[in-house]
Design an enzyme around this catalytic site. Structure first.
Site, PDB file in Angstrom:
ATOM      1  N   SER A  56       0.810  -1.216   0.000  1.00  0.00           N
ATOM      2  CA  SER A  56       0.000   0.000   0.000  1.00  0.00           C
ATOM      3  C   SER A  56       0.846   1.270   0.000  1.00  0.00           C
ATOM      4  CB  SER A  56      -0.943   0.010   1.210  1.00  0.00           C
ATOM      5  OG  SER A  56      -1.880  -1.052   1.124  1.00  0.00           O
ATOM      6  N   GLY A  71      -4.578  -2.032  -0.853  1.00  0.00           N
ATOM      7  CA  GLY A  71      -3.739  -1.648  -1.984  1.00  0.00           C
ATOM      8  C   GLY A  71      -3.401  -0.175  -1.914  1.00  0.00           C
ATOM      9  N   GLY A 110      -2.806   3.932  -3.025  1.00  0.00           N
ATOM     10  CA  GLY A 110      -3.228   5.080  -3.799  1.00  0.00           C
ATOM     11  C   GLY A 110      -4.718   5.322  -3.924  1.00  0.00           C
ATOM     12  N   CYS A 151      -9.603  -2.063   3.548  1.00  0.00           N
ATOM     13  CA  CYS A 151      -8.820  -0.895   3.155  1.00  0.00           C
ATOM     14  C   CYS A 151      -9.201  -0.412   1.759  1.00  0.00           C
ATOM     15  CB  CYS A 151      -7.326  -1.192   3.288  1.00  0.00           C
ATOM     16  SG  CYS A 151      -6.315   0.297   3.395  1.00  0.00           S
ATOM     17  N   LEU A 152      -8.329  -0.550   0.765  1.00  0.00           N
ATOM     18  CA  LEU A 152      -8.719  -0.167  -0.595  1.00  0.00           C
ATOM     19  C   LEU A 152      -9.948  -0.950  -1.030  1.00  0.00           C
ATOM     20  CD1 LEU A 152      -7.893   1.477  -3.206  1.00  0.00           C
ATOM     21  CD2 LEU A 152      -6.871  -0.660  -3.984  1.00  0.00           C
ATOM     22  N   GLN A 161     -12.940   0.872  -0.070  1.00  0.00           N
ATOM     23  CA  GLN A 161     -13.197   1.992  -0.970  1.00  0.00           C
ATOM     24  C   GLN A 161     -13.757   1.513  -2.307  1.00  0.00           C
ATOM     25  OE1 GLN A 161      -9.369   3.993  -1.111  1.00  0.00           O
ATOM     26  NE2 GLN A 161      -9.173   3.785   1.101  1.00  0.00           N
ATOM     27  N   ASN A 165      -3.590   2.085   7.244  1.00  0.00           N
ATOM     28  CA  ASN A 165      -2.647   2.582   6.246  1.00  0.00           C
ATOM     29  C   ASN A 165      -3.415   2.986   4.995  1.00  0.00           C
ATOM     30  OD1 ASN A 165      -0.562   3.187   4.527  1.00  0.00           O
ATOM     31  ND2 ASN A 165       0.128   1.090   4.241  1.00  0.00           N
ATOM     32  N   GLY A 222      -4.693   6.756   2.555  1.00  0.00           N
ATOM     33  CA  GLY A 222      -4.753   8.199   2.371  1.00  0.00           C
ATOM     34  C   GLY A 222      -6.033   8.662   1.722  1.00  0.00           C
ATOM     35  N   PHE A 223      -6.947   7.720   1.421  1.00  0.00           N
ATOM     36  CA  PHE A 223      -8.242   8.029   0.830  1.00  0.00           C
ATOM     37  C   PHE A 223      -9.337   7.378   1.664  1.00  0.00           C
ATOM     38  CE2 PHE A 223      -5.183   8.566  -2.482  1.00  0.00           C
ATOM     39  CZ  PHE A 223      -5.669   9.574  -3.306  1.00  0.00           C
ATOM     40  N   HIS A 279      -7.109  -2.402   9.061  1.00  0.00           N
ATOM     41  CA  HIS A 279      -6.499  -3.710   8.834  1.00  0.00           C
ATOM     42  C   HIS A 279      -6.736  -4.632  10.031  1.00  0.00           C
ATOM     43  CE1 HIS A 279      -4.031  -3.170   5.118  1.00  0.00           C
ATOM     44  NE2 HIS A 279      -4.260  -1.906   5.406  1.00  0.00           N
ATOM     45  N   GLU A 282      -6.099  -7.718  10.298  1.00  0.00           N
ATOM     46  CA  GLU A 282      -5.010  -8.689  10.460  1.00  0.00           C
ATOM     47  C   GLU A 282      -3.819  -8.103  11.201  1.00  0.00           C
ATOM     48  OE1 GLU A 282      -3.212  -6.161   7.486  1.00  0.00           O
ATOM     49  OE2 GLU A 282      -5.271  -6.792   7.866  1.00  0.00           O
TER      50      GLU A 282
END
Length: 457
Positions: free
Chosen positions: A39, A235, A237, A262-263, A266, A304, A306-307, A380, A382
């Site tokens: 990530s 992942g 970005g 996470c990603l 999103q 972790n 940023g979006f 996360h 995990e």
């Protein structure tokens, strides 16, 4: 930094020059897992804890075998580690991986600068020490916005996870070479957007067989594998340009049970019509407090990203399932204060419930679908590294797969009845956050926090 700030230190990794978005992580330990998290692709990482590398690098702790981050910034990089598990020093590992690093900087001053001004593009160079020239190249470097970094870290062909790595030379096994299990476990197809090994291990510990597929695999190819469920991984970005994965999620939601981290959270949010936004400086560390609105328990989480998802953009509130509220509040912390898990109506996927909220800034951290078997979280569970308060989520996903749910034809969705009968919230509340599912760990119940006990403890 792109605003003209500059810091001079000592080279501590590979020689060269690198550019990326500068971010910070507040974890005190776990730097091997952090640095190897895919990530961080496209980013230069600052560690706020001053001494990094003092226990070396144990290759068994890595989350992927190849580092994806652009650079590392630390205060004090230890060159002579002391730990019986260490395979090599962190400076040697960075040099071996071709990662440019700089040490001797006041990383807490850098962190305060980023918290004030937001994430900034930055550059590190051992080749050109002219600040004006370096600043010009920093300003010319690409932003994380609208850049598809997932394609740089995803597997290229489908691979079964056997706990020994991914990719050629990493111990992965091609699908054709995997022997049939004597008692076939539940099969999960995981979209690899940069999955951490720790996540794959957690799924496997639940007795699930995990096959990773590239980020742009069409939904039809996934359904042809007849999985019991589909997982969307973490992942790097901006999720907006990762349209192929989002398109697949649109087709898969309602046809098989789905879980995202996470990603993946999103991606699922965008699949049902939500907007995503870039956070000022993101969430990165192992001590982020998150309120589970279904249990009213606080979970300390590893994060972790940023979006984030804009929850109110998913759809209008359903008043009868949101304590009578008809309009979205200015902050999701209002739901925390009211102990309410609000429900919104999507255009095509039924009802979605807000299940988790970040207590630091009120951003959404989890959602559960009430009319289809699907849920997702922004953090996360995990850890790897970090606390295991939220490890129960993997058990919740396994519970969703416990019932036989055949893949549905296009246009069909699972019918689960009223919100209280939905299988997803039940799975999220039936596993206690006080008793994570991680093997080999026992957790006792915390003492009662009555006023007398609070003073006592």
């Amino acid at each position: 930094l792109e605003d003209g700030s500059s810091f001079v230190g000592r080279s501590a990794g590979a020689p060269g020059e690198t550019f990326g978005e500068l971010c910070f992580n507040t974890s005190l330990v776990g730097y091997p897992e952090i640095l190897s998290d895919p990530s961080y692709a496209g980013q230069i990482l600052t560690m706020t804890y001053p001494q990094i590398g003092n226990y070396g690098v144990a290759l068994a702790d890595l989350q992927r075998s190849t580092l994806a981050l652009r650079g590392l910034v630390v205060r004090d990089l230890c060159e002579e580690p002391s730990n019986f598990r260490s395979d090599l020093s962190l400076p040697d590992f960075l040099a071996e991986q071709g990662v440019i690093a700089i040490s001797g900087l006041d990383t807490r001053a850098i962190t305060r600068h980023l918290r004030t001004h937001g994430a900034l593009r930055a550059g590190i160079s051992t080749l050109d020490l002219d600040e004006a020239g370096l600043l010009t190249r920093v300003k010319a470097s690409p932003s994380l916005l609208h850049q598809n970094l997932v394609q740089t870290v995803s597997v290229k062909v489908p691979e079964f996870w056997r706990g020994t790595g991914l990719g050629q030379g990493d111990g992965a096994v091609p699908p054709s070479a995997v022997p049939a299990a004597p008692a076939a476990p539940r099969k999960v197809v995981a979209y690899d957007c940069g999955a951490k090994y720790g996540i794959l291990q957690a799924l496997m510990r639940e007795g699930l067989e995990v096959e990773l597929v590239p980020w742009d695999t069409p939904a039809a190819e996934v359904l042809a594998r007849e999985p019991h469920g589909v997982f969307f991984s973490n992942g790097p970005g901006d999720p907006e340009p990762v349209e192929a994965t989002t398109a697949a999620a649109r087709e898969l939601l309602g046809r098989v049970p789905v879980f995202g981290i996470c990603l993946g959270h999103q991606i699922i949010g965008r699949a049902v019509g939500a907007r995503t936004e870039k956070l000022k400086f993101g969430h990165r560390g192992g001590n982020h407090p998150v309120m589970n609105l279904l249990t009213n328990k606080v979970e300390i989480t590893t994060q972790n990203h940023g979006f984030g998802v804009v929850f109110e953009s998913i759809g209008p509130l359903i008043p009868e399932l949101s304590a009578g509220e008809t309009s979205h509040p200015a902050s999701l912390l209002s739901w925390v204060e009211g102990r309410i898990a609000p429900v919104v109506e999507t255009a095509s996927y039924g009802r979605v419930q807000l299940t988790h909220v970040n207590l630091n800034d009120g951003t959404p951290e989890g959602m559960a679908f009430l009319d289809i078997p699907a849920f997702c979280v922004q953090y996360h569970p995990e850890a790897s590294p970090g606390p295991t308060d939220a490890a129960y989520l993997f058990s919740a996903f396994a519970q969703l797969l416990a019932e036989d749910r055949p893949a549905l034809t296009p246009g069909e969705v699972y019918s689960t009845g009223p919100a209280e009968a939905s299988p997803v919230p039940e799975a999220l509340t039936s596993s206690s956050a006080d008793t994570p599912s991680s093997p080999g760990r026992a957790f006792s119940s915390p003492p009662s926090l009555s006023s007398a006990n609070w003073r006592k403890h």
